[in-house]
Design a protein around this motif. Structure first.
Motif, PDB file in Angstrom:
ATOM      1  N   UNK A   1       0.883  -1.333   0.126  1.00 56.98           N
ATOM      2  CA  UNK A   1      -0.152  -0.065  -0.007  1.00 56.98           C
ATOM      3  C   UNK A   1       0.847   1.122   0.026  1.00 56.98           C
ATOM      4  N   UNK A   2       0.096   2.151  -0.605  1.00 55.99           N
ATOM      5  CA  UNK A   2       1.079   3.594  -0.839  1.00 55.99           C
ATOM      6  C   UNK A   2       0.365   4.674   0.018  1.00 55.99           C
ATOM      7  N   UNK A   3       0.625   5.328   0.814  1.00 54.52           N
ATOM      8  CA  UNK A   3       0.195   6.329   1.833  1.00 54.52           C
ATOM      9  C   UNK A   3      -0.594   7.444   0.957  1.00 54.52           C
ATOM     10  N   UNK A   4       0.031   7.579  -0.364  1.00 54.47           N
ATOM     11  CA  UNK A   4      -0.348   8.933  -1.180  1.00 54.47           C
ATOM     12  C   UNK A   4      -1.834   8.373  -1.918  1.00 54.47           C
ATOM     13  N   UNK A   5      -2.016   7.212  -2.043  1.00 61.21           N
ATOM     14  CA  UNK A   5      -3.342   6.563  -2.602  1.00 61.21           C
ATOM     15  C   UNK A   5      -4.237   6.382  -1.376  1.00 61.21           C
ATOM     16  N   UNK A   6      -3.817   6.058  -0.149  1.00 60.04           N
ATOM     17  CA  UNK A   6      -4.709   5.483   0.727  1.00 60.04           C
ATOM     18  C   UNK A   6      -4.173   6.207   1.987  1.00 60.04           C
ATOM     19  N   UNK A   7      -4.480   7.275   2.577  1.00 58.99           N
ATOM     20  CA  UNK A   7      -3.786   7.949   3.732  1.00 58.99           C
ATOM     21  C   UNK A   7      -4.171   7.345   4.812  1.00 58.99           C
ATOM     22  N   UNK A   8      -5.082   6.488   4.967  1.00 58.54           N
ATOM     23  CA  UNK A   8      -5.722   5.631   5.983  1.00 58.54           C
ATOM     24  C   UNK A   8      -5.008   4.201   6.180  1.00 58.54           C
ATOM     25  N   UNK A   9      -4.165   4.082   5.295  1.00 54.75           N
ATOM     26  CA  UNK A   9      -3.567   2.577   5.100  1.00 54.75           C
ATOM     27  C   UNK A   9      -2.906   2.174   6.777  1.00 54.75           C
ATOM     28  N   UNK A  10      -3.225   1.143   7.081  1.00 58.66           N
ATOM     29  CA  UNK A  10      -2.609   0.771   8.400  1.00 58.66           C
ATOM     30  C   UNK A  10      -1.131   0.508   8.331  1.00 58.66           C
ATOM     31  N   UNK A  11      -0.578  -0.051   7.329  1.00 59.69           N
ATOM     32  CA  UNK A  11       0.899  -0.218   7.047  1.00 59.69           C
ATOM     33  C   UNK A  11       1.476   0.128   5.896  1.00 59.69           C
ATOM     34  N   UNK A  12       1.519   1.313   5.522  1.00 56.56           N
ATOM     35  CA  UNK A  12       1.692   1.480   3.951  1.00 56.56           C
ATOM     36  C   UNK A  12       3.400   1.437   3.832  1.00 56.56           C
ATOM     37  N   UNK A  13       3.651   0.724   2.557  1.00 53.18           N
ATOM     38  CA  UNK A  13       5.081   0.353   2.236  1.00 53.18           C
ATOM     39  C   UNK A  13       5.545   1.644   1.978  1.00 53.18           C
ATOM     40  N   UNK A  14       4.958   2.718   1.191  1.00 51.05           N
ATOM     41  CA  UNK A  14       5.567   3.938   0.883  1.00 51.05           C
ATOM     42  C   UNK A  14       4.972   4.867   1.943  1.00 51.05           C
ATOM     43  N   UNK A  15       5.540   5.752   2.697  1.00 51.92           N
ATOM     44  CA  UNK A  15       4.787   6.596   3.604  1.00 51.92           C
ATOM     45  C   UNK A  15       5.180   8.009   3.595  1.00 51.92           C
ATOM     46  N   UNK A  16       4.739   8.844   4.064  1.00 52.90           N
ATOM     47  CA  UNK A  16       5.160  10.305   4.287  1.00 52.90           C
ATOM     48  C   UNK A  16       6.792  10.487   4.697  1.00 52.90           C
ATOM     49  N   UNK A  17       7.390  11.473   4.078  1.00 56.67           N
ATOM     50  CA  UNK A  17       8.911  11.411   4.616  1.00 56.67           C
ATOM     51  C   UNK A  17       8.907  11.857   6.013  1.00 56.67           C
ATOM     52  N   UNK A  18      10.141  11.577   6.341  1.00 61.71           N
ATOM     53  CA  UNK A  18      10.449  11.570   7.687  1.00 61.71           C
ATOM     54  C   UNK A  18      10.832  13.025   8.059  1.00 61.71           C
ATOM     55  N   UNK A  19      11.065  13.809   7.080  1.00 61.85           N
ATOM     56  CA  UNK A  19      11.720  15.380   7.231  1.00 61.85           C
ATOM     57  C   UNK A  19      10.558  16.347   6.791  1.00 61.85           C
TER      58      UNK A  19
END
Length: 127
Positions: A1-19
């Motif tokens: 899952x990718x947080x850009x396409x599903x902000x509510x994804x419980x365990x996104x492989x791609x997430x918002x940047x750390x910085x």
């Protein structure tokens, strides 16, 4: 899952940047940031150094929770940011497979083409 396409994804492989850089309520890796390159990597053979500063302009990155999964696979994290987050990934055994979170094409024209782009073109031509 990718947080850009599903902000509510419980365990996104791609997430918002750390910085986080405050941009319209989001986060972004923006500007020049330091990357540490592994000596036993294609990136090091091309760049010849273990520390670089590269240009970023992105909102997402590999979720740090999943970085350990790369260790046992053919994909290897060979470049990391200040906190150990993935910035360069290579595929062992491939003639040329190198992915970066930074954008080598953003290098100033006055400096000439980025060495990673030049190396990719040489590999594509069989050199």
């Amino acid at each position: 899952m990718h947080a850009e396409y599903d902000a509510a994804a419980p365990h996104p492989f791609i997430s918002l940047s750390w910085c986080p850089v405050d941009i319209e309520g989001g986060t972004r890796l923006q500007g020049k940031l330091r990357v540490t390159i592994a000596r036993d990597s294609l990136a090091f053979r091309i760049l010849g150094v273990t520390r670089i500063e590269e240009e970023y302009h992105c909102n997402y990155e590999l979720n740090p929770e999943y970085q350990p999964l790369f260790e046992g696979s053919g994909l290897r994290i060979t470049g990391t940011g200040e906190s150990g987050e993935a910035r360069v990934v290579e595929l062992a055994g491939a003639p040329f497979f190198l992915a970066t979170l930074f954008q080598p094409q953003r290098r100033p024209k006055a400096e000439g083409p980025h060495p990673l782009i030049t190396a990719f073109l040489a590999a594509a031509l069989g050199n």
